[in-house]
Structures are given as C-alpha cells and as structure tokens.
Motif scaffolding. Sequence first.
Motif, PDB file in Angstrom:
ATOM      1  N   ILE A  16       0.650  -0.794  18.904  1.00  0.00           N
ATOM      2  CA  ILE A  16       0.414  -1.889  17.962  1.00  0.00           C
ATOM      3  C   ILE A  16      -0.146  -1.344  16.660  1.00  0.00           C
ATOM      4  N   LEU A  17       0.432  -1.793  15.549  1.00  0.00           N
ATOM      5  CA  LEU A  17      -0.060  -1.466  14.219  1.00  0.00           C
ATOM      6  C   LEU A  17      -0.952  -2.598  13.735  1.00  0.00           C
ATOM      7  N   VAL A  18      -2.182  -2.262  13.339  1.00  0.00           N
ATOM      8  CA  VAL A  18      -3.136  -3.253  12.837  1.00  0.00           C
ATOM      9  C   VAL A  18      -3.374  -2.978  11.359  1.00  0.00           C
ATOM     10  N   THR A  19      -2.952  -3.891  10.501  1.00  0.00           N
ATOM     11  CA  THR A  19      -3.231  -3.746   9.076  1.00  0.00           C
ATOM     12  C   THR A  19      -4.612  -4.332   8.787  1.00  0.00           C
ATOM     13  N   GLY A  20      -5.183  -3.925   7.660  1.00  0.00           N
ATOM     14  CA  GLY A  20      -6.542  -4.382   7.354  1.00  0.00           C
ATOM     15  C   GLY A  20      -7.545  -3.927   8.381  1.00  0.00           C
ATOM     16  N   ALA A  21      -7.284  -2.768   8.979  1.00  0.00           N
ATOM     17  CA  ALA A  21      -8.068  -2.332  10.139  1.00  0.00           C
ATOM     18  C   ALA A  21      -9.496  -1.925   9.804  1.00  0.00           C
ATOM     19  N   VAL A  59      -3.164   5.965   6.229  1.00  0.00           N
ATOM     20  CA  VAL A  59      -3.834   5.607   4.990  1.00  0.00           C
ATOM     21  C   VAL A  59      -2.771   5.366   3.924  1.00  0.00           C
ATOM     22  N   GLY A  60      -2.811   4.198   3.307  1.00  0.00           N
ATOM     23  CA  GLY A  60      -1.822   3.901   2.284  1.00  0.00           C
ATOM     24  C   GLY A  60      -1.867   2.452   1.869  1.00  0.00           C
ATOM     25  N   ASP A  61      -0.804   2.033   1.232  1.00  0.00           N
ATOM     26  CA  ASP A  61      -0.712   0.702   0.656  1.00  0.00           C
ATOM     27  C   ASP A  61       0.460  -0.033   1.283  1.00  0.00           C
ATOM     28  N   LEU A  62       0.261  -1.287   1.638  1.00  0.00           N
ATOM     29  CA  LEU A  62       1.337  -2.075   2.248  1.00  0.00           C
ATOM     30  C   LEU A  62       2.496  -2.321   1.294  1.00  0.00           C
ATOM     31  N   THR A  63       2.304  -2.068   0.007  1.00  0.00           N
ATOM     32  CA  THR A  63       3.396  -2.247  -0.950  1.00  0.00           C
ATOM     33  C   THR A  63       4.233  -0.979  -1.111  1.00  0.00           C
ATOM     34  N   ASP A  64       3.899   0.078  -0.385  1.00  0.00           N
ATOM     35  CA  ASP A  64       4.640   1.340  -0.456  1.00  0.00           C
ATOM     36  C   ASP A  64       5.598   1.410   0.736  1.00  0.00           C
ATOM     37  N   PRO A  65       6.907   1.189   0.511  1.00  0.00           N
ATOM     38  CA  PRO A  65       7.854   1.134   1.634  1.00  0.00           C
ATOM     39  C   PRO A  65       7.879   2.402   2.478  1.00  0.00           C
ATOM     40  N   ALA A  66       7.736   3.564   1.837  1.00  0.00           N
ATOM     41  CA  ALA A  66       7.791   4.817   2.595  1.00  0.00           C
ATOM     42  C   ALA A  66       6.621   4.924   3.567  1.00  0.00           C
ATOM     43  N   VAL A  67       5.444   4.563   3.111  1.00  0.00           N
ATOM     44  CA  VAL A  67       4.268   4.597   3.982  1.00  0.00           C
ATOM     45  C   VAL A  67       4.428   3.597   5.125  1.00  0.00           C
ATOM     46  N   ARG A  69       7.211   2.421   6.359  1.00  0.00           N
ATOM     47  CA  ARG A  69       8.284   2.876   7.256  1.00  0.00           C
ATOM     48  C   ARG A  69       7.745   3.891   8.257  1.00  0.00           C
ATOM     49  N   ASP A  70       6.966   4.846   7.786  1.00  0.00           N
ATOM     50  CA  ASP A  70       6.384   5.845   8.690  1.00  0.00           C
ATOM     51  C   ASP A  70       5.396   5.211   9.659  1.00  0.00           C
ATOM     52  N   LEU A  97       9.875  -4.344   8.026  1.00  0.00           N
ATOM     53  CA  LEU A  97       9.631  -5.002   9.310  1.00  0.00           C
ATOM     54  C   LEU A  97      10.945  -5.433   9.959  1.00  0.00           C
ATOM     55  N   VAL A  98      11.871  -5.957   9.149  1.00  0.00           N
ATOM     56  CA  VAL A  98      13.177  -6.340   9.678  1.00  0.00           C
ATOM     57  C   VAL A  98      13.898  -5.120  10.243  1.00  0.00           C
ATOM     58  N   ARG A  99      13.814  -4.003   9.540  1.00  0.00           N
ATOM     59  CA  ARG A  99      14.484  -2.776   9.980  1.00  0.00           C
ATOM     60  C   ARG A  99      13.887  -2.258  11.286  1.00  0.00           C
ATOM     61  N   ALA A 100      12.570  -2.262  11.391  1.00  0.00           N
ATOM     62  CA  ALA A 100      11.908  -1.723  12.584  1.00  0.00           C
ATOM     63  C   ALA A 100      11.878  -2.712  13.739  1.00  0.00           C
ATOM     64  N   ALA A 101      11.940  -4.011  13.417  1.00  0.00           N
ATOM     65  CA  ALA A 101      12.014  -5.091  14.405  1.00  0.00           C
ATOM     66  C   ALA A 101      10.870  -5.145  15.410  1.00  0.00           C
TER      67      ALA A 101
END
Length: 294
Positions: A16-21, A59-67, A69-70, A97-101
Amino acid sequence: MLDATRSAGPRRRSSILVTGAAGNLGREVVDRLRAHGAHVRSFVRRHRTGPRPGAESVVGDLTDPAVVRDALVGIDAVFLIWPLLDSAPAHDLVAELVRAAPRVVYLSTTAIDDEAARQSDPIVQVHADMEALLLDAGLRPVVLRSDTLASNARGWASQVRAGDVVSGPRVARTAVVDERDVADAAAAVLLAQRDRLDRDLYALTGPEVLSRADQVAHLGAALRRPLRFQALPADLARSQMLADGRPEPLVEALIAASMRRPDSTRTTDHVERLTGRPAATFARWAVDHAAEFS
C-alpha cells in the motif's frame, strides 16, 4: 465491523502506498497498516527526520509523473491525500493511477454538498473536483469524507502556552473527528477486499457537533485551565495567519471557508461501521494530547 482479514482463501501481503505520510493523519495510517502486516510505502515531500525503522519511503511531489510512476510499482492500493488547492495538477497523477490500476482510497471532506453546482469555498471545491476526476477516469475510488480532524487543534498550541485565549476566525460547527478513528477506518478499507465494502463513500464524523469555542473549552478542561475562544474578524484573522507563516493561498482559502461554509448538524455511524467501535469524543482527544499544549 468490517473484517479486513476475512477472505475465501490465502492472500498475499498487501502493498500500500500512503501519500501525505508525514502528516498528522498519514503517520497514523502508516502505523496501523504496518501493525496489520501490510507492506507500506510512504510518499512524502521531504524527510523531516531520518527514515523510520522498517519503513520504505518515496520522497517527491505528487505532481511529478516520473516520481509517482516509480512509487506505484508493485502497489495494490493507494491512500490518496491531495495537498493542493487546485485539482488541475492532479491530471498526470490520475493518468499514472489509471496505468498502474491500484485500488484508490481518497480522503475527502464531509463539507461537500452533492446538490450544489459550486461548493462553499476553495478547500471544499478542490475535494469535489478530485472526487469527480477520479470517478471520471474510471478508477472507482472508495471515498472517505472526513469531518474536521481533531489534530487541527494542534495549531493552537503556541497560543495555549502563551495565555488563556485562543483566537482565530469563526468557522462552521462540525462533528470533529479524531484522526486516529479516521486512520483506523482508512486501514480497514485499504486492507479489505473491495467486495467486502458495503458502499463506495463513507462519511467519517465524531459523535457530536462542536464549535471552536466548544473545542477550546474541552481542551481547557483537559488542561484544568479556563481557556476561551475569541473569534476574530476576517481581516485580523488573515493578518494573524500570515504572521504565523502560513502560505497566502491557504490563508485566503481558510478565510473564505470561515465566511461561507455553513454549520453542519450531521453525525454518522460510519466510523463504527468500519472499525467496530463508536467514534471517540474530542474531549477524549484533548485528554490524550494535553501534554502537547503544556
């Protein structure tokens, strides 16, 4: 109570990925998921302290697609807290999110009026926009609409240490909810199979509707001090928040919320439905956290 462990057969460990962690709520969600044996990847903007033992982080920004994606590699579910006052930068995130599903659990607000064309203020509007964006993308998120988090009261700590008056803008009365209850509910949803959930949207509230004055009074009772709340006019409240170092866009959004958002009268049993116990009172939260205000 939602039984997150019940299944038709053996299940692999959830990832599970938790944003704003690193925030007040995100930390609680991470702790609960790890206690249930899930593999947790924390998404944070920056490391405030050293890495926690056994914790994996990005560590990164939710607006950075590369970060993003990883961060989504190998992830089964995402607990999403959107940090901006604009949903437009979220389009790339949603595409990833659609790509990773993965399954998506989105933290929203009970202040949304589903019948309104536009919401009361920018904070509520961005949550409504994010819900629509996720739904329109076909992600079928589970939405947790949370009422005001009790942990917001931590913003009064310096005023409480300095005297017996807490001042700020008058805000709408709401059923303030303990962030620990929201974290318990979020963990239950994240760990459950989708078909075990009885709905796609839950409204998480505390057991009683409170004003700012009510909250300050409860905090005073916990501290055994005669605390009181003083409502400030918008201009004074704006100046105070700017002087405290809050970003101007956030200050303007908070002022708009204080002026436009209506009082709430709603409480629900959704915390109990998901966790198996009633939501805790703000008075209990104040007792448990009194040392933070001393």
